[in-house]
Structures are given as structure tokens and as C-alpha cells.
Design a protein around this motif. Structure first.
Motif, mmCIF file in Angstrom:
data_model
loop_
_atom_site.group_PDB
_atom_site.id
_atom_site.type_symbol
_atom_site.label_atom_id
_atom_site.label_comp_id
_atom_site.label_asym_id
_atom_site.label_seq_id
_atom_site.Cartn_x
_atom_site.Cartn_y
_atom_site.Cartn_z
ATOM 1 N N VAL A 95 -43.542 14.089 -78.075
ATOM 2 C CA VAL A 95 -43.392 15.169 -79.072
ATOM 3 C C VAL A 95 -44.145 16.626 -78.705
ATOM 4 O O VAL A 95 -43.804 17.358 -78.773
ATOM 5 C CB VAL A 95 -43.795 14.437 -80.445
ATOM 6 N N SER A 96 -45.399 16.041 -78.386
ATOM 7 C CA SER A 96 -46.039 17.589 -77.822
ATOM 8 C C SER A 96 -45.636 17.927 -76.396
ATOM 9 O O SER A 96 -45.047 19.267 -76.978
ATOM 10 C CB SER A 96 -47.334 16.820 -76.854
ATOM 11 N N GLY A 97 -44.233 17.375 -75.558
ATOM 12 C CA GLY A 97 -44.368 18.082 -74.899
ATOM 13 C C GLY A 97 -42.772 18.943 -75.110
ATOM 14 O O GLY A 97 -42.268 19.954 -74.535
ATOM 15 N N ILE A 98 -42.160 17.517 -76.139
ATOM 16 C CA ILE A 98 -40.536 19.071 -76.645
ATOM 17 C C ILE A 98 -41.345 19.888 -78.032
ATOM 18 O O ILE A 98 -40.947 21.162 -77.050
ATOM 19 C CB ILE A 98 -40.530 17.328 -77.223
ATOM 20 N N SER A 99 -42.635 19.717 -78.431
ATOM 21 C CA SER A 99 -42.981 20.828 -79.057
ATOM 22 C C SER A 99 -43.694 21.648 -78.871
ATOM 23 O O SER A 99 -43.217 23.075 -79.099
ATOM 24 C CB SER A 99 -43.650 20.299 -80.139
ATOM 25 N N PHE A 100 -44.141 21.487 -77.206
ATOM 26 C CA PHE A 100 -44.420 23.027 -76.429
ATOM 27 C C PHE A 100 -44.267 23.996 -76.408
ATOM 28 O O PHE A 100 -43.159 23.343 -75.100
ATOM 29 C CB PHE A 100 -45.971 21.878 -75.873
ATOM 30 N N PRO A 101 -44.136 25.305 -76.497
ATOM 31 C CA PRO A 101 -43.383 26.492 -75.997
ATOM 32 C C PRO A 101 -43.119 26.729 -74.139
ATOM 33 O O PRO A 101 -44.428 26.422 -74.183
ATOM 34 C CB PRO A 101 -43.293 27.828 -76.429
ATOM 35 N N ALA A 102 -42.391 26.064 -73.769
ATOM 36 C CA ALA A 102 -42.331 26.166 -71.884
ATOM 37 C C ALA A 102 -43.142 27.293 -71.591
ATOM 38 O O ALA A 102 -43.906 27.966 -70.575
ATOM 39 C CB ALA A 102 -40.779 26.705 -71.266
ATOM 40 N N PHE A 103 -42.735 28.762 -72.478
ATOM 41 C CA PHE A 103 -43.733 30.013 -71.433
ATOM 42 C C PHE A 103 -44.664 30.100 -72.089
ATOM 43 O O PHE A 103 -45.751 29.653 -71.050
ATOM 44 C CB PHE A 103 -43.133 31.654 -72.038
ATOM 45 N N ALA A 104 -45.275 29.223 -72.878
ATOM 46 C CA ALA A 104 -46.808 28.738 -73.437
ATOM 47 C C ALA A 104 -47.929 27.791 -72.606
ATOM 48 O O ALA A 104 -48.366 28.237 -72.055
ATOM 49 C CB ALA A 104 -46.644 28.117 -74.971
ATOM 50 N N LEU A 105 -46.924 27.309 -72.257
ATOM 51 C CA LEU A 105 -47.543 25.937 -71.583
ATOM 52 C C LEU A 105 -47.567 26.763 -69.255
ATOM 53 O O LEU A 105 -48.665 26.128 -69.824
ATOM 54 C CB LEU A 105 -46.172 25.007 -71.595
ATOM 55 N N GLY A 106 -46.609 27.625 -69.203
ATOM 56 C CA GLY A 106 -46.382 28.320 -68.288
ATOM 57 C C GLY A 106 -47.524 28.983 -68.325
ATOM 58 O O GLY A 106 -48.505 29.332 -67.349
ATOM 59 N N MET A 107 -48.138 29.465 -69.387
ATOM 60 C CA MET A 107 -49.384 31.112 -69.043
ATOM 61 C C MET A 107 -50.501 29.999 -69.048
ATOM 62 O O MET A 107 -51.341 30.320 -68.438
ATOM 63 C CB MET A 107 -49.298 31.931 -70.338
ATOM 64 N N LEU A 108 -50.619 28.768 -69.581
ATOM 65 C CA LEU A 108 -51.340 28.297 -70.006
ATOM 66 C C LEU A 108 -52.244 27.329 -68.633
ATOM 67 O O LEU A 108 -53.131 27.445 -68.185
ATOM 68 C CB LEU A 108 -52.268 26.609 -71.214
ATOM 69 N N LEU A 109 -51.093 27.018 -68.201
ATOM 70 C CA LEU A 109 -51.157 26.799 -66.661
ATOM 71 C C LEU A 109 -52.088 27.356 -65.861
ATOM 72 O O LEU A 109 -52.486 27.131 -64.717
ATOM 73 C CB LEU A 109 -50.220 25.720 -66.301
ATOM 74 N N MET A 110 -51.633 28.796 -65.747
ATOM 75 C CA MET A 110 -51.434 29.418 -64.780
ATOM 76 C C MET A 110 -52.968 30.050 -64.867
ATOM 77 O O MET A 110 -54.165 30.230 -64.589
ATOM 78 C CB MET A 110 -50.612 30.651 -65.120
ATOM 79 N N GLN A 111 -53.195 30.022 -65.671
ATOM 80 C CA GLN A 111 -54.977 30.200 -66.615
ATOM 81 C C GLN A 111 -56.042 29.128 -66.453
ATOM 82 O O GLN A 111 -57.096 29.271 -66.119
ATOM 83 C CB GLN A 111 -55.075 30.192 -68.204
ATOM 84 N N ILE A 112 -55.650 28.277 -66.563
ATOM 85 C CA ILE A 112 -56.604 26.949 -66.339
ATOM 86 C C ILE A 112 -56.311 27.136 -64.557
ATOM 87 O O ILE A 112 -57.808 27.068 -64.024
ATOM 88 C CB ILE A 112 -55.909 25.794 -67.262
ATOM 89 N N PHE A 113 -55.453 26.855 -63.756
ATOM 90 C CA PHE A 113 -55.494 26.806 -61.862
ATOM 91 C C PHE A 113 -55.266 27.317 -61.810
ATOM 92 O O PHE A 113 -55.799 27.454 -60.179
ATOM 93 C CB PHE A 113 -54.420 25.647 -62.140
ATOM 94 N N SER A 114 -54.498 28.439 -61.984
ATOM 95 C CA SER A 114 -55.072 29.311 -61.397
ATOM 96 C C SER A 114 -56.063 30.921 -61.636
ATOM 97 O O SER A 114 -57.315 31.350 -60.066
ATOM 98 C CB SER A 114 -53.434 30.699 -61.015
ATOM 99 N N VAL A 115 -55.493 31.197 -62.367
ATOM 100 C CA VAL A 115 -57.058 32.689 -63.228
ATOM 101 C C VAL A 115 -58.853 31.573 -62.527
ATOM 102 O O VAL A 115 -59.311 32.657 -62.400
ATOM 103 C CB VAL A 115 -56.735 32.737 -64.147
#
Length: 306
Positions: A137-157
Motif C-alpha cells: 500500500v505504501s508503494g502504491i500510495s507514495f508518489p514517484a516524484f517524491a520517492l525519487g527526490m527522497l532517494l536522491m536526498q538520502i543516497f546522493s546528497v
């Protein structure tokens, strides 16, 4: 099966013709003047007239329609208004990054999605089921653009482990594929669970267990094949959507794929590119659906085609 396959291939022709007609008139209804975008906002009327003549936009719409279909039957998709390069070249350069990203996303999404779905069905109404469905349910509900920016913030920045944009190495595929495949994995888990729950109550499963077969053999050999048909249908549709280009994900990661190409083409009113891409997306969906239908016979040999 061969007769069925050939009949379906012949059915492609009228479908693609209808799509071609609709997309031609649709793109010409878009607001904005491509000639103005090419010539610039400060161009005078004489310059605009020259640009329209060069692009073939000064001709009446019926004449443009005939010209478009004449070149289409010859395999010529025209030239990009924006770059003046052949449309086929523009798409060919962008297709492989999208295809590789889609395959990468589908592989991990199928593996993890099916594993979560099977575990949730086997341990129904217990903590693995609740945890798995919460993740789905979390995977379906979480917007793709928000997940992408979250992953970039954690693993890149934050950690500096992975690059953020581009497609130059295998590391560039990790974050976009995770972002793109998250929703697919979630849908896969829910479909797999629902299908397995139905199969687990069938008589042949009770018979296999009564024979003393190992539970792992019952699940993986007897249940999996019978539960795969609805799952494979969903996989084909999801693969078609991803291959069509996830516009949001490609925009977030500045991915050089067909989704980003479509965004640029719409912004610049690049009619030939838009028409070719929509036609390509339609062909992809039709072919993927055909492959999925043929896979039914491989999964379940009792299915017959007519």
C-alpha cells in the motif's frame, strides 16, 4: 497457435491506422504555433511565413494529412521540428536507455513483488501478511516524484553513494529503477497474494498436501503455475506502461529516454515526434498483449487458441 498469432498480427493494421488518424488531428489541435517557437518570439511575419513553408505548416490541413500518411506508409516519420533531424534517429537514440531502465525496474519489481505476495498468501492474516501488504500500500500510495527526490536526498546528497542524473554507468540505473519499480512491485505483491489465496483453497492443493508432499513443493510447483495467469497479465500491462516512458521519473532524474523526449516534443509542439512516439507506444502495448496471450499457453497447456 500460429493461426492465432498471424490473425492477431493482421489485427494490428486497423488499430494503428485509427491511432495514426486520431493522433494527427489531436496534435494539430494543441494550442501554440510551432513556427513561432522555432523562429522565436520576436520574429516578424515574413520570417514566420518562411518557417511555416519550410515545415510544411502553410499547407491546408487535408493536404498535410495526405502527406503525413504517404510518408508514413513509406516508413518515413518525418523530421523533428525542433532539431531538424529524422524522427526515427531521435527515437532510436532515446529508446535504449528507456528499455534498459524498464527491464531493470521490472526484474527487481517482479522478484520482490512476487516474493512478498507469496509470503503474504502463505502466512495470511499473520505478521508477514500485514507487513507485506503495508509495504504494498505504501508503494502504491507514495508518489514517484517524491520517492525519487527522497532517494536522491538520502543516497546522493546525504551519503554520496550514487549519482543523481544521467545514464552513463550501472550506478545511474539504481535510483531511477527503484523509483520506477516501486509501484510495480507493490501492485505485483497485491495481485500475487490475491491469486495465491484463491489457488491455496483448490482441491488439487489439498490433494498434494494429503500425499505428504513438502510444503515448498506444493507452493512453488503446484500453486505457482496456476496462480500466474492474472499475474502475467498485470506484468504485461505494467511493462507496457514503463516502456512507454515514465515521464515523471525521467524528468526527476533527467533521464535521456523517450518519456523525456515526449515532454520536450509537446513543449515545442514538435508534431512529427509526438505522432511517432504515440504510434510507437500503441504498437508496444499491442505486441506486449499478444506476447502475454501466448504465454498463457506456456503457463497452462490446457488453454487452446482459436
Amino acid at each position: 497457435m500460429l493461426h492465432y498469432f498471424l490473425k492477431r498480427l493482421l489485427g494490428l493494421i486497423p488499430t494503428l491506422l485509427i491511432v495514426s488518424v486520431l493522433v494527427f488531428f489531436f496534435v494539430h489541435m494543441l494550442p501554440g504555433d510551432p513556427a513561432r517557437l522555432v523562429a522565436g518570439q520576436d520574429a516578424d511575419e515574413q520570417t514566420l511565413a518562411l518557417v511555416r513553408s519550410e515545415l510544411g505548416l502553410d499547407k491546408p490541413l487535408p493536404q498535410q494529412f495526405v502527406s503525413y500518411f504517404t510518408h508514413l506508409f513509406e516508413g518515413d516519420f518525418g523530421r523533428s521540428i525542433r532539431t531538424r533531424r529524422p524522427v526515427s534517429t531521435e527515437i532510436a537514440e532515446r529508446f535504449m536507455p528507456t528499455l534498459l531502465l524498464t527491464l531493470t525496474s521490472m526484474v527487481w519489481a517482479v522478484v520482490f513483488g512476487m516474493a512478498i505476495g507469496i509470503a503474504s498468501a502463505v502466512f495470511r492474516n499473520r505478521w508477514p501478511d500485514r507487513l507485506g501488504m503495508t509495504l504494498a500500500v505504501s508503494g502504491i500510495s507514495f508518489p514517484a516524484f517524491a520517492l525519487g527526490m527522497l532517494l536522491m536526498q538520502i543516497f546522493s546528497v546525504g551519503l554520496g553513494w550514487l549519482p543523481t542524473v544521467g545514464a552513463d554507468s550501472w550506478k545511474h540505473y539504481i535510483l531511477p529503477s527503484l523509483t520506477l519499480g516501486a509501484a510495480v512491485a507493490a501492485v505485483m505483491a497485491r495481485f500475487t497474494r490475491a491469486s495465491f489465496v484463491d489457488v491455496l483453497h483448490e482441491d488439487f492443493v489439498r490433494t498434494a498436501r494429503a500425499k505428504g508432499l513438502n510444503e515448498r513443493i506444493v507452493i512453488l510447483k503446484h500453486c505457482l503455475r496456476n496462480a500466474l495467469i492474472p499475474v502475467v497479465t498485470m506484468m504485461g500491462l505494467q511493462f507496457g506502461f514503463l516502456l512507454g516512458g515514465s515521464i515523471v521519473v525521467e524528468a526527476v532524474f533527467n533521464w535521456p529516454g523517450v518519456g523525456r523526449l515526449l515532454v520536450d516534443a509537446v513543449a515545442q509542439r514538435d508534431y512529427p515526434v509526438i505522432q511517432a512516439l504515440v504510434l510507437m507506444f500503441s504498437l508496444e502495448f499491442i505486441l506486449i498483449n499478444l506476447v502475454v496471450d501466448l504465454l498463457y499457453g506456456v503457463i497452462n497447456p490446457t488453454i487452446r487458441y482459436s
